[in-house]
Design a protein around this motif. Structure first.
Motif, PDB file in Angstrom:
ATOM      1  N   ALA A 182       0.916  -1.262   0.030  1.00  0.00           N
ATOM      2  CA  ALA A 182       0.078  -0.133   0.213  1.00  0.00           C
ATOM      3  C   ALA A 182       0.928   1.180  -0.051  1.00  0.00           C
ATOM      4  N   ALA A 183       2.079   1.348   0.685  1.00  0.00           N
ATOM      5  CA  ALA A 183       3.012   2.445   0.796  1.00  0.00           C
ATOM      6  C   ALA A 183       3.727   2.571  -0.336  1.00  0.00           C
ATOM      7  N   ALA A 184       3.832   1.283  -0.922  1.00  0.00           N
ATOM      8  CA  ALA A 184       4.750   1.633  -2.370  1.00  0.00           C
ATOM      9  C   ALA A 184       3.930   2.165  -3.444  1.00  0.00           C
ATOM     10  N   LYS A 185       2.702   1.684  -3.354  1.00  0.00           N
ATOM     11  CA  LYS A 185       1.840   2.265  -4.406  1.00  0.00           C
ATOM     12  C   LYS A 185       1.550   3.905  -4.277  1.00  0.00           C
ATOM     13  N   ALA A 186       1.130   4.002  -2.912  1.00  0.00           N
ATOM     14  CA  ALA A 186       0.963   5.321  -2.743  1.00  0.00           C
ATOM     15  C   ALA A 186       1.937   6.492  -2.627  1.00  0.00           C
ATOM     16  N   ARG A 187       3.158   5.871  -2.505  1.00  0.00           N
ATOM     17  CA  ARG A 187       4.470   6.817  -2.627  1.00  0.00           C
ATOM     18  C   ARG A 187       5.228   6.642  -4.101  1.00  0.00           C
TER      19      ARG A 187
END
Length: 314
Positions: A182-187
């Motif tokens: 989720a973090a990798a996609k968001a950032r």
């Protein structure tokens, strides 16, 4: 960079000195001691390669290749076989054009390996390496089994200047990977690097854990390129090969990181792993700093093994 590479090569030469004493001094005496190429000549080479931890199957393949080339090129002089032998080993170990494909795509890199082989350290170094190439890297501390792993990874993340997504000790590793995706996609990260536990003595649990992680990646991040690297300790020789084999049974291993090639390294094992499992050694580590993890270069490695080429410039 050239300076750093040269220093690394020098350390690699030093690290492989034990293997080289086994292999090279013996091989040189064979090449100079035989006046003709016969069965005894091949047998002697075979014995030395096996002693250098290159392993039976790999050695057999190398010798077969050597025999073919000797026949094709009508070679009569044993001394001409040394370069052929080196070339044959280099060929066995060439990494291939697409080995580092994950660097050019949005990717998830899973790193597995048993405790004590330098796995978390390798993850940290790899993060630093990718960051220095201008990549946006996120680290996932999914080895929630070992208390110190998270702390160690936090230090590496700080050193490399990358973001870390972690879980509580004992948390479900797959849920850490889920949050990290989720973090990798968001950032909009380029590479998501996951440090995972590797408990081979409890293979069933490990299998379940990895299966769950793979499922989550497939479901949540299907567009990501998936790379699975196994970290092995170069000093453990044939044991490292056995570990690689076991990990290959539970995961879709795409590459090897071979650590601790400084000291008593059984360097021949790199050749054996590549040849017997058909999994390329993609990185080798020879020390503690971030620069001590380098992409594997079969020419450089074999030259260091036989102590020829650039190593003599010093």
């Amino acid at each position: 960079m050239a300076e750093e590479k040269k220093g690394f090569f020098k350390r690699l030469v030093e690290g492989l000195s034990k293997t080289r004493e086994n292999i090279v001094s013996g091989i040189d005496s064979i090449f100079s001691g035989y006046s003709s190429i016969d069965d005894d000549f091949y047998e002697e080479i075979e014995e030395i390669l096996v002693m250098g931890d290159i392993g039976i199957n790999t050695t057999t393949a190398i010798i077969e290749r050597l025999k073919e080339q000797v026949a094709q090129q009508h070679i009569k002089d044993p001394s001409q076989c040394k370069q052929l032998l080196m070339d044959s080993i280099k060929e066995q170990m060439a990494v291939g054009e697409t080995a580092y494909e994950f660097e050019n795509r949005k990717s998830v890199v899973l790193v597995i390996g048993v405790n004590g082989v330098g796995k978390t350290t390798s993850v940290g170094k790899l993060a630093g390496k990718l960051k220095s190439q201008g990549k946006k890297v996120i680290l996932a501390a999914a080895d929630t089994f070992r208390a110190a792993a998270g702390e160690q990874l936090t230090q590496w993340a700080n050193r490399a200047g990358v973001e870390l997504i972690g879980g509580q000790e004992g948390a479900d590793p797959a849920s850490v990977v889920y949050d990290a995706i989720a973090a990798a996609k968001a950032r909009n990260a380029d590479v998501l690097l996951c440090d995972t536990a590797g408990r081979l003595h409890n293979k069933k649990n490990l299998m379940e854990e990895l299966r769950k992680i793979y499922r989550i990646i497939a479901k949540e991040y299907p567009e990501a390129y998936l790379e699975t690297l196994v970290v092995l300790d170069g000093t453990t020789g044939q044991n490292a090969l056995a570990q690689a084999r076991q990990f290959n049974e539970v995961a879709n291993v795409t590459g090897i990181i071979l650590t601790k090639l400084d000291g008593t390294a059984k360097g021949g094992i790199a050749v054996a792993i590549q040849s017997e499992l058909d999994i390329p050694v993609k990185y080798i580590g020879v020390g503690e700093t971030i620069d001590d993890l380098q992409k594997f270069d079969s020419d450089e490695f074999v030259n260091a093994l036989f102590n020829t080429g650039t190593a003599n410039e010093e």
